[in-house]
Design a protein around this motif. Sequence first.
Motif, PDB file in Angstrom:
ATOM      1  N   ILE A 121      36.323   8.375  19.154  1.00 53.27           N
ATOM      2  CA  ILE A 121      35.207   9.315  19.254  1.00 53.27           C
ATOM      3  C   ILE A 121      35.686  10.759  19.151  1.00 53.27           C
ATOM      4  O   ILE A 121      36.698  11.148  19.724  1.00 53.27           O
ATOM      5  N   GLY A 122      34.966  11.536  18.374  1.00 55.31           N
ATOM      6  CA  GLY A 122      35.313  12.935  18.166  1.00 55.31           C
ATOM      7  C   GLY A 122      36.179  13.181  16.952  1.00 55.31           C
ATOM      8  O   GLY A 122      36.428  14.330  16.592  1.00 55.31           O
ATOM      9  N   LYS A 123      36.641  12.111  16.275  1.00 54.62           N
ATOM     10  CA  LYS A 123      37.572  12.296  15.158  1.00 54.62           C
ATOM     11  C   LYS A 123      37.112  11.630  13.862  1.00 54.62           C
ATOM     12  O   LYS A 123      37.781  11.749  12.850  1.00 54.62           O
ATOM     13  N   ASN A 124      36.005  10.890  13.905  1.00 54.93           N
ATOM     14  CA  ASN A 124      35.525  10.236  12.693  1.00 54.93           C
ATOM     15  C   ASN A 124      35.000  11.270  11.705  1.00 54.93           C
ATOM     16  O   ASN A 124      34.369  12.253  12.087  1.00 54.93           O
ATOM     17  N   PHE A 125      35.234  11.018  10.429  1.00 56.55           N
ATOM     18  CA  PHE A 125      34.870  11.983   9.382  1.00 56.55           C
ATOM     19  C   PHE A 125      33.407  11.864   8.970  1.00 56.55           C
ATOM     20  O   PHE A 125      32.849  12.778   8.341  1.00 56.55           O
ATOM     21  N   ALA A 126      32.782  10.726   9.280  1.00 55.06           N
ATOM     22  CA  ALA A 126      31.393  10.501   8.902  1.00 55.06           C
ATOM     23  C   ALA A 126      30.692   9.739  10.012  1.00 55.06           C
ATOM     24  O   ALA A 126      31.333   9.167  10.896  1.00 55.06           O
ATOM     25  N   ASN A 127      29.378   9.746   9.960  1.00 55.73           N
ATOM     26  CA  ASN A 127      28.601   9.010  10.953  1.00 55.73           C
ATOM     27  C   ASN A 127      28.863   7.512  10.798  1.00 55.73           C
ATOM     28  O   ASN A 127      28.606   6.948   9.731  1.00 55.73           O
ATOM     29  N   PRO A 128      29.382   6.841  11.829  1.00 60.14           N
ATOM     30  CA  PRO A 128      29.757   5.432  11.692  1.00 60.14           C
ATOM     31  C   PRO A 128      28.607   4.520  11.289  1.00 60.14           C
ATOM     32  O   PRO A 128      28.771   3.645  10.431  1.00 60.14           O
ATOM     33  N   ALA A 129      27.436   4.693  11.887  1.00 59.36           N
ATOM     34  CA  ALA A 129      26.303   3.824  11.575  1.00 59.36           C
ATOM     35  C   ALA A 129      25.833   4.014  10.138  1.00 59.36           C
ATOM     36  O   ALA A 129      25.447   3.042   9.469  1.00 59.36           O
ATOM     37  N   ILE A 130      25.904   5.244   9.643  1.00 62.43           N
ATOM     38  CA  ILE A 130      25.505   5.512   8.261  1.00 62.43           C
ATOM     39  C   ILE A 130      26.431   4.806   7.285  1.00 62.43           C
ATOM     40  O   ILE A 130      25.989   4.170   6.318  1.00 62.43           O
ATOM     41  N   VAL A 131      27.736   4.889   7.526  1.00 62.03           N
ATOM     42  CA  VAL A 131      28.690   4.217   6.636  1.00 62.03           C
ATOM     43  C   VAL A 131      28.515   2.706   6.712  1.00 62.03           C
ATOM     44  O   VAL A 131      28.558   2.004   5.697  1.00 62.03           O
ATOM     45  N   GLY A 132      28.295   2.182   7.938  1.00 63.44           N
ATOM     46  CA  GLY A 132      28.057   0.758   8.086  1.00 63.44           C
ATOM     47  C   GLY A 132      26.851   0.304   7.285  1.00 63.44           C
ATOM     48  O   GLY A 132      26.879  -0.747   6.627  1.00 63.44           O
ATOM     49  N   ARG A 133      25.783   1.085   7.313  1.00 63.88           N
ATOM     50  CA  ARG A 133      24.580   0.736   6.551  1.00 63.88           C
ATOM     51  C   ARG A 133      24.861   0.750   5.058  1.00 63.88           C
ATOM     52  O   ARG A 133      24.410  -0.140   4.320  1.00 63.88           O
ATOM     53  N   ILE A 134      25.577   1.767   4.595  1.00 61.36           N
ATOM     54  CA  ILE A 134      25.856   1.860   3.157  1.00 61.36           C
ATOM     55  C   ILE A 134      26.710   0.685   2.691  1.00 61.36           C
ATOM     56  O   ILE A 134      26.456   0.095   1.632  1.00 61.36           O
ATOM     57  N   VAL A 135      27.716   0.307   3.477  1.00 61.53           N
ATOM     58  CA  VAL A 135      28.553  -0.837   3.122  1.00 61.53           C
ATOM     59  C   VAL A 135      27.711  -2.113   3.052  1.00 61.53           C
ATOM     60  O   VAL A 135      27.858  -2.926   2.128  1.00 61.53           O
ATOM     61  N   LEU A 136      26.817  -2.302   4.018  1.00 65.59           N
ATOM     62  CA  LEU A 136      25.946  -3.471   3.996  1.00 65.59           C
ATOM     63  C   LEU A 136      25.006  -3.427   2.798  1.00 65.59           C
ATOM     64  O   LEU A 136      24.725  -4.457   2.174  1.00 65.59           O
ATOM     65  N   MET A 137      24.517  -2.247   2.462  1.00 66.77           N
ATOM     66  CA  MET A 137      23.617  -2.105   1.327  1.00 66.77           C
ATOM     67  C   MET A 137      24.306  -2.468   0.020  1.00 66.77           C
ATOM     68  O   MET A 137      23.736  -3.155  -0.838  1.00 66.77           O
ATOM     69  N   LEU A 138      25.541  -2.031  -0.139  1.00 62.05           N
ATOM     70  CA  LEU A 138      26.285  -2.312  -1.366  1.00 62.05           C
ATOM     71  C   LEU A 138      26.794  -3.751  -1.412  1.00 62.05           C
ATOM     72  O   LEU A 138      26.950  -4.321  -2.496  1.00 62.05           O
ATOM     73  N   SER A 139      27.047  -4.344  -0.251  1.00 60.54           N
ATOM     74  CA  SER A 139      27.608  -5.691  -0.190  1.00 60.54           C
ATOM     75  C   SER A 139      26.543  -6.780  -0.185  1.00 60.54           C
ATOM     76  O   SER A 139      26.750  -7.854  -0.757  1.00 60.54           O
ATOM     77  N   PHE A 140      25.427  -6.525   0.484  1.00 56.60           N
ATOM     78  CA  PHE A 140      24.378  -7.536   0.645  1.00 56.60           C
ATOM     79  C   PHE A 140      23.032  -6.928   0.253  1.00 56.60           C
ATOM     80  O   PHE A 140      22.112  -6.833   1.071  1.00 56.60           O
ATOM     81  N   THR A 141      22.929  -6.539  -1.022  1.00 56.37           N
ATOM     82  CA  THR A 141      21.755  -5.805  -1.485  1.00 56.37           C
ATOM     83  C   THR A 141      20.471  -6.609  -1.329  1.00 56.37           C
ATOM     84  O   THR A 141      19.439  -6.068  -0.909  1.00 56.37           O
TER      85      THR A 141
END
Length: 326
Positions: A121-141
């Motif tokens: 916490i405090g060091k991530n470069f992007a919002n974790p939930a947003i990246v998780g959603r994008i990965v799911l969107m690209l992987s399981f469209t």
Amino acid sequence: MENKVQLGTLSMNSSPHIVTKLDTAKTMKYVLLALLPAFCVSIYVFGARVIALTAVCVIASVFFEWAYEKLMKKPVTIADFSACVTGVILAFNLPSGFPFWMAVIGCFVSIVIVKQLFGGIGKNFANPAIVGRIVLMLSFTTQMTTWPVPRGVDGTTGATPLNLMENGGQLASLKALFLGTTGGCLGEVSALALIIGGVFLIVKKIIDPIIPCSFIGTVFVFALIYYGVKGSDAGALHMALYNILAGGVMLGAIFCATDYVTSPIMNNGKLIFGIGCGLFTMLIRLFCNYPEGVSFSILFMNLFVPLIDRTTMKRYYASLYGGAKK
């Protein structure tokens, strides 16, 4: 517990550095409370599976954080509730019928890859939930674009308001979008519920209104100009309101773009960040083969935050010291 870096006789903690009575755990509890109205509306609209999917995301997020920190012999930070918030926001970005095991993959990406591998916490470069959603969107469209219909509507799956807008279907009413009786992800169906949560966070001084207002305002103005020039049977004002009420604009602007770690520090920087999020959201919605652009726009602007901070802080201190010399 915050990570510390020893610099000679100076011990430096990771951000935030402002000392107040409001610690991370209390902040995250307020965010969870602010998400509660949207959660309740989602249960009403989509049924009990909303509870199960949200619980899976929260439990998986907390487990991955605990397991990683135990494995790496780091202090366990699950008591700060940040993993819980990530799990809830990720669940809010999923259809209610989304498979549980796929949601767990999204939690792993959010917590382990985006958050913990970059230092916690405090060091991530992007919002974790947003990246998780994008990965799911690209992987399981297919699964991410299969939308269970709201309660009381015939059929099992249907189109979201943004799909209807993109494909020229009959648009949902502004009242339905505002109250939350349309299809979509769990946390984006009711603009009213999200606004209530946002006002609560602003009153409690958890978030600053600059980012949400500039984000939503940019979407509104861009849509108003675009449909004013192009023309629309529903009218430019109607389409501008439709664009801010439909999809993930409210959820993204209030709960994702305002993340302390991945948003700018200075007020001017927050304004630039919010405008950028709104601008890229509309560019993706209107000119790309994808009806929604909120997640991609927030991730894109997250990458610019260090540059925005460096530029706005430099200008601020230059004007401050320049004024002092005068």
